[in-house]
Enzyme design. Structure first.
Site, PDB file in Angstrom:
ATOM      1  N   LYS A   1       0.849  -1.190   0.000  1.00 21.64           N
ATOM      2  CA  LYS A   1       0.000   0.000   0.000  1.00 21.64           C
ATOM      3  C   LYS A   1       0.887   1.243   0.000  1.00 21.64           C
ATOM      4  O   LYS A   1       1.769   1.380   0.870  1.00 21.64           O
ATOM      5  CB  LYS A   1      -0.838  -0.033   1.284  1.00 21.64           C
ATOM      6  CG  LYS A   1      -2.273   0.383   1.115  1.00 21.64           C
ATOM      7  CD  LYS A   1      -3.007   0.083   2.415  1.00 21.64           C
ATOM      8  CE  LYS A   1      -4.346   0.742   2.464  1.00 21.64           C
ATOM      9  NZ  LYS A   1      -4.958   0.603   3.793  1.00 21.64           N
TER      10      LYS A   1
HETATM   11  C1  E4P Z   1      -8.422   1.620   4.143  1.00 24.27           C
HETATM   12  O1  E4P Z   1      -7.625   0.862   3.644  1.00 24.27           O
HETATM   13  C2  E4P Z   1      -8.273   2.286   5.427  1.00 24.27           C
HETATM   14  O2  E4P Z   1      -7.506   1.450   6.277  1.00 24.27           O
HETATM   15  C3  E4P Z   1      -9.555   2.521   6.142  1.00 24.27           C
HETATM   16  O3  E4P Z   1     -10.674   2.108   5.410  1.00 24.27           O
HETATM   17  C4  E4P Z   1      -9.676   3.832   6.809  1.00 24.27           C
HETATM   18  O4  E4P Z   1     -10.904   3.910   7.481  1.00 24.27           O
HETATM   19  P1  E4P Z   1     -11.219   5.037   8.570  1.00 24.27           P
HETATM   20  O5  E4P Z   1     -11.428   6.324   7.850  1.00 24.27           O
HETATM   21  O6  E4P Z   1     -12.473   4.574   9.231  1.00 24.27           O
HETATM   22  O7  E4P Z   1     -10.023   5.091   9.479  1.00 24.27           O
END
Ligand code: E4P
Length: 219
Positions: free
Chosen positions: A83
């Site tokens: 990522k």
């Molecule tokens: C995606 O890969 C992120 O880890 C995640 O969906 C972030 O979510 P949040 O905005 O609830 O922290």
């Protein structure tokens, strides 16, 4: 739509995996930090629980360091998806890693223009953050729809992963939009099962059957 769990918690992942409907996992540095083990160690454990794409995020911010870190993460397991954040360096790293056959999930996407850049760089997945846009008064799901349209216009193969989903309704809206993947906290996946008429109906079925056949197996 593929269902991913957005957690690094092993108990949640084991429970979700036992239901047989979890296709992958997304983690981020915040989620990993909560579990107390460094990224490489924690994602290694996650790979033993869920057989699907497991996103592991780099914590470097400069392109060459991201590339180095991404290559190390990719070596952990065949299911690892590296990522990278949607920055200039992150896009540069995405292009370099993708060119070497390493799959990249470009994260922290908040605009369709950013998503276009990620696709051009060869991203395997783009992650628009729905809930965080809702938080600042934008309709986050519109971003998912816009990205899907742009990718369709040009035949990009990058998969759209609706991220930052906060409720069952978000999940349904992502599916209606045609998102390839939705990632959600364990709590949201668990809530998707619930319907009062399911509980009421099952209760009635079991009572009726027990009345007719008091000795039936299972009791
Ligand atoms: C995606 O890969 C992120 O880890 C995640 O969906 C972030 O979510 P949040 O905005 O609830 O922290």
């Amino acid at each position: 739509m593929k269902i991913f769990l957005d957690t690094a918690n092993l108990d949640e992942l084991k429970k979700g995996a036992s239901w047989g409907i979890v296709d992958g996992v997304t983690t981020n540095p915040t989620l990993i930090a909560k579990e107390g083990r460094p990224i490489a160690e924690q994602v290694r454990l996650i790979c033993d629980i869920v057989d699907g794409d497991i996103s592991a995020e780099v914590v470097s911010t400069e392109a060459s360091a991201m590339i180095k870190e991404g290559k190390e993460l990719a070596k952990i397991h065949k299911n690892i998806v590296v990522k990278c954040p949607l920055t200039r360096d992150g896009i540069q790293a995405t292009k370099a890693l993708s060119s070497e056959g390493i799959r990249v999930n470009v994260t922290l996407c908040f605009s369709p223009g950013q998503a276009l850049l990620a696709a051009k760089a060869g991203a395997y997945i783009i992650s628009p953050f729905v809930g965080r846009l809702d938080d600042i008064g934008w309709t986050g799901m519109d971003l998912v729809r816009q990205i899907l349209q742009i990718y369709k216009n040009y035949g990009f193969k990058t998969q759209v992963l609706a991220a930052s989903l906060r409720s069952p309704l978000h999940v349904v809206d992502a599916a209606l939009a045609g998102s390839h993947i939705g990632t959600m906290p364990f709590k949201v996946l668990d809530m998707l099962f619930n319907h009062p008429l399911t509980d009421k109906g099952l209760d009635q079925f079991l009572k009726d059957y027990a009345k007719a056949f008091p000795e039936a197996p299972g009791r």
